[in-house]
Design a protein around this motif. Structure first.
Motif, PDB file in Angstrom:
ATOM      1  N   GLY A 180     107.988 -15.574  83.813  1.00 39.86           N
ATOM      2  CA  GLY A 180     108.170 -14.375  84.618  1.00 39.86           C
ATOM      3  C   GLY A 180     109.035 -14.618  85.836  1.00 39.86           C
ATOM      4  N   ASP A 181     108.871 -15.793  86.467  1.00 47.08           N
ATOM      5  CA  ASP A 181     109.625 -16.109  87.684  1.00 47.08           C
ATOM      6  C   ASP A 181     111.079 -16.446  87.394  1.00 47.08           C
ATOM      7  N   LEU A 182     111.310 -17.192  86.291  1.00 51.79           N
ATOM      8  CA  LEU A 182     112.671 -17.684  86.012  1.00 51.79           C
ATOM      9  C   LEU A 182     113.484 -16.729  85.156  1.00 51.79           C
ATOM     10  N   CYS A 183     112.835 -15.820  84.483  1.00 54.06           N
ATOM     11  CA  CYS A 183     113.517 -14.837  83.625  1.00 54.06           C
ATOM     12  C   CYS A 183     114.466 -15.528  82.652  1.00 54.06           C
ATOM     13  N   GLY A 184     115.760 -15.241  82.786  1.00 59.93           N
ATOM     14  CA  GLY A 184     116.746 -15.751  81.829  1.00 59.93           C
ATOM     15  C   GLY A 184     117.014 -17.233  81.929  1.00 59.93           C
ATOM     16  N   GLU A 185     116.507 -17.901  82.987  1.00 60.13           N
ATOM     17  CA  GLU A 185     116.756 -19.334  83.149  1.00 60.13           C
ATOM     18  C   GLU A 185     115.755 -20.179  82.360  1.00 60.13           C
ATOM     19  N   TYR A 186     114.732 -19.552  81.801  1.00 62.91           N
ATOM     20  CA  TYR A 186     113.739 -20.278  81.010  1.00 62.91           C
ATOM     21  C   TYR A 186     114.063 -20.087  79.530  1.00 62.91           C
ATOM     22  N   THR A 187     114.340 -21.188  78.840  1.00 69.54           N
ATOM     23  CA  THR A 187     114.598 -21.137  77.399  1.00 69.54           C
ATOM     24  C   THR A 187     113.292 -21.405  76.668  1.00 69.54           C
ATOM     25  N   ASP A 188     112.783 -20.409  76.004  1.00 71.26           N
ATOM     26  CA  ASP A 188     111.452 -20.505  75.396  1.00 71.26           C
ATOM     27  C   ASP A 188     111.534 -21.068  73.977  1.00 71.26           C
ATOM     28  N   TYR A 189     111.123 -22.335  73.828  1.00 70.67           N
ATOM     29  CA  TYR A 189     111.041 -22.961  72.507  1.00 70.67           C
ATOM     30  C   TYR A 189     109.594 -22.959  71.995  1.00 70.67           C
ATOM     31  N   ASN A 190     108.702 -22.293  72.729  1.00 72.46           N
ATOM     32  CA  ASN A 190     107.295 -22.173  72.333  1.00 72.46           C
ATOM     33  C   ASN A 190     106.559 -23.510  72.373  1.00 72.46           C
ATOM     34  N   LEU A 191     107.043 -24.457  73.188  1.00 73.09           N
ATOM     35  CA  LEU A 191     106.452 -25.783  73.268  1.00 73.09           C
ATOM     36  C   LEU A 191     105.259 -25.789  74.219  1.00 73.09           C
ATOM     37  N   VAL A 192     104.215 -26.524  73.852  1.00 77.80           N
ATOM     38  CA  VAL A 192     103.062 -26.696  74.728  1.00 77.80           C
ATOM     39  C   VAL A 192     103.428 -27.595  75.902  1.00 77.80           C
ATOM     40  N   ILE A 193     104.125 -28.688  75.629  1.00 79.66           N
ATOM     41  CA  ILE A 193     104.578 -29.619  76.663  1.00 79.66           C
ATOM     42  C   ILE A 193     106.066 -29.363  76.887  1.00 79.66           C
ATOM     43  N   ALA A 194     106.379 -28.657  77.972  1.00 83.43           N
ATOM     44  CA  ALA A 194     107.769 -28.259  78.217  1.00 83.43           C
ATOM     45  C   ALA A 194     108.122 -28.466  79.684  1.00 83.43           C
ATOM     46  N   GLN A 195     109.402 -28.722  79.922  1.00 88.47           N
ATOM     47  CA  GLN A 195     109.894 -28.796  81.292  1.00 88.47           C
ATOM     48  C   GLN A 195     109.901 -27.393  81.903  1.00 88.47           C
ATOM     49  N   ASP A 196     110.147 -27.320  83.198  1.00 94.73           N
ATOM     50  CA  ASP A 196     110.089 -26.027  83.882  1.00 94.73           C
ATOM     51  C   ASP A 196     111.182 -25.057  83.449  1.00 94.73           C
ATOM     52  N   ASN A 197     112.172 -25.558  82.706  1.00 95.14           N
ATOM     53  CA  ASN A 197     113.196 -24.657  82.151  1.00 95.14           C
ATOM     54  C   ASN A 197     112.977 -24.384  80.665  1.00 95.14           C
ATOM     55  N   GLY A 198     111.848 -24.894  80.121  1.00 97.96           N
ATOM     56  CA  GLY A 198     111.519 -24.667  78.715  1.00 97.96           C
ATOM     57  C   GLY A 198     111.967 -25.781  77.789  1.00 97.96           C
ATOM     58  N   ARG A 199     112.853 -26.652  78.255  1.00 94.93           N
ATOM     59  CA  ARG A 199     113.343 -27.747  77.417  1.00 94.93           C
ATOM     60  C   ARG A 199     112.214 -28.730  77.109  1.00 94.93           C
ATOM     61  N   PRO A 200     112.330 -29.448  75.998  1.00 97.64           N
ATOM     62  CA  PRO A 200     111.284 -30.417  75.643  1.00 97.64           C
ATOM     63  C   PRO A 200     111.315 -31.641  76.552  1.00 97.64           C
ATOM     64  N   PHE A 201     110.178 -32.277  76.701  1.00 98.89           N
ATOM     65  CA  PHE A 201     110.093 -33.602  77.311  1.00 98.89           C
ATOM     66  C   PHE A 201     110.328 -34.624  76.205  1.00 98.89           C
ATOM     67  N   GLU A 202     111.109 -35.642  76.509  1.00 97.23           N
ATOM     68  CA  GLU A 202     111.261 -36.744  75.550  1.00 97.23           C
ATOM     69  C   GLU A 202     110.238 -37.822  75.861  1.00 97.23           C
ATOM     70  N   GLU A 203     109.995 -38.671  74.897  1.00101.27           N
ATOM     71  CA  GLU A 203     108.964 -39.705  75.012  1.00101.27           C
ATOM     72  C   GLU A 203     109.180 -40.592  76.236  1.00101.27           C
ATOM     73  N   ARG A 204     110.433 -40.943  76.518  1.00104.71           N
ATOM     74  CA  ARG A 204     110.715 -41.850  77.643  1.00104.71           C
ATOM     75  C   ARG A 204     110.314 -41.228  78.972  1.00104.71           C
ATOM     76  N   LEU A 205     110.407 -39.905  79.091  1.00108.41           N
ATOM     77  CA  LEU A 205     110.040 -39.245  80.344  1.00108.41           C
ATOM     78  C   LEU A 205     108.530 -39.293  80.562  1.00108.41           C
ATOM     79  N   ILE A 206     107.756 -39.129  79.498  1.00106.81           N
ATOM     80  CA  ILE A 206     106.302 -39.241  79.599  1.00106.81           C
ATOM     81  C   ILE A 206     105.918 -40.689  79.896  1.00106.81           C
TER      82      ILE A 206
END
Length: 424
Positions: free
Chosen positions: A325-351
């Protein structure tokens, strides 16, 4: 026989017994050409002259192919006919790396026919003294090839030679079957005790890392499965939580894959990719971040959620709704449970970095993320009274022995309790 200049190169022409065509070989210098002529004359005199292996068609001349086939030729055909039909993308990429850097430079030009167990054992001993080849994302300094790599190289060679026997390129016993590998001292994986895992959860203030820890410890999930989890596979309705029936469905994993390996498997209809994430850098990246089928068929499974994990997932869902709701068009929704604040996935190395920071900041015993799966499995074995099949249902292992032999860890506190019970 004489070398003739051909443009900037030197060419020699000769014939071989049992091979009908003229053979041409080209060299950069006259000296190299003359050395080859001397070698050919000596082999002719000894009756051992054979045509270059790459010229021999094994179907047209099987007897000659058995005499000339090299390790390099065998490995090329082995990958093409066996690997592309059997291996996953990660196994294909890893095996091609080992073939290219640890097999072909050392024994690639050797014929397979005279390979012996002794020759292979000498080769493996030599590998342990050679520098390891750096791969992108796994940089290291001045490290030699490890026993683990030698073990995997040996498995590749043994399997390839088995195929050579099946294809009638090699007759007799497989020399790799009786190899004794160099002895190695196995190191035990560091695993948190139940109390250490509880302490880490209590100290963790990062919501992303905390949910990853809960899914690994509470649900025995692999990190790739956690990072690939999508909301359509999560069932955490209030009525399900109240009845202890909240669950999730594991049907994919997140992986960074080599594009070349994916293309080869795609040609066989075996890439098993659900979705490829768009690249952030348009600079000819050699890998792709994808959602693909899990490690094994048994990895596709339903896992019932502890209430703590279910409530934490509900909090994450609400947090993501606010972000969208806050980011509107800046959030890319991939429907991921674990997602960055822009919707992109986290990779294993980041975790892994997040876990390392948690350990460092709180002086916890160092572990890698995968060891949390070991902790989870060991705990479930204890509290279930050793119900291996129930635990196997959560972990997704194809073979029950993996649960008892690899993932169960008996810590000192448990042994002390056992000794006390024996005394009583």
């Amino acid at each position: 026989m004489k070398a003739h200049k051909h443009g900037e190169k030197y060419r020699i022409t000769y014939r071989c017994p049992n091979y009908p065509n003229l053979i041409n070989e080209t060299f950069d210098s006259e000296e190299e050409a003359n050395l080859r002529i001397a070698q050919i004359m000596l082999e002719k005199k000894r009756g051992t002259l054979l045509p270059p292996a790459h010229l021999v068609d094994p179907d047209a001349n099987p007897d000659l192919a058995r005499e000339t086939m090299t390790v390099e030729q065998l490995m090329t055909e082995y990958v093409s006919l066996y690997g592309l039909n059997k291996w996953s993308e990660s196994t294909l990429s890893s095996n091609q790396h080992r073939i290219e850097h640890y097999i072909l430079p050392y024994i690639g030009q050797l014929p397979i026919k005279p390979l012996t167990t002794h020759r292979l054992e000498l080769f493996y001993q030599k590998l342990l003294t050679e520098p390891a080849v750096k791969t992108k994302g796994h940089e290291h300094q001045n490290k030699t090839i490890t026993h683990s790599v030698v073990d995997k190289v040996h498995s590749l060679i043994r399997s390839a030679l088995n195929q050579a026997i099946r294809w009638d390129y090699l007759r007799g016993a497989n020399p790799a079957m009786t190899v004794e590998l160099p002895k190695q001292k196995k190191t035990k994986r560091e695993v948190w005790t139940d109390q250490e895992a509880f302490q880490a959860l209590a100290l963790c203030t990062d919501p992303i890392l905390k949910l990853c820890l809960l899914l690994a410890l509470g649900c025995s999930m692999r990190i790739g499965e956690i990072l690939a989890l999508t909301w359509d596979c999560v069932h955490i309705e209030d009525e399900l939580i109240e009845k202890d029936e909240a669950y999730l469905y594991v049907d994919k994993e997140l992986r960074r894959c080599k594009k070349s390996s994916l293309e080869k498997l795609r040609g066989k209809g075996r890439d098993e990719v659900f979705f490829t994430f768009p690249e952030l850098k348009q600079t000819g990246c050699t890998t792709s971040l994808v959602l693909k089928t899990p490690k094994t068929e048994s990895s596709v499974r339903t896992i019932y959620l502890p209430a703590t994990v279910a409530e934490s997932m509900k909090a994450m869902y609400d947090y993501q709704l606010g972000l969208k709701g806050d980011l509107c068009g800046e959030y890319t929704d991939y429907n991921l449970v674990i997602a960055q604040d822009n919707g992109r996935p986290f990779e294993e190395r980041l975790i892994a970095l997040k876990l390392k920071d948690l350990i460092s900041a709180n002086n916890l015993r160092p572990v890698v993320f995968h060891s949390l799966r070991h902790s989870s499995t060991g705990l479930k074995l204890k509290i279930s009274g050793g119900d291996i099949k129930a635990v196997q249902g959560d972990t997704g292992h194809a073979v029950a022995d993996m649960v008892t032999n690899v993932y169960s860890h008996i810590v000192d506190e448990d042994r002390k309790t056992l000794a006390k019970k024996v005394d009583e």
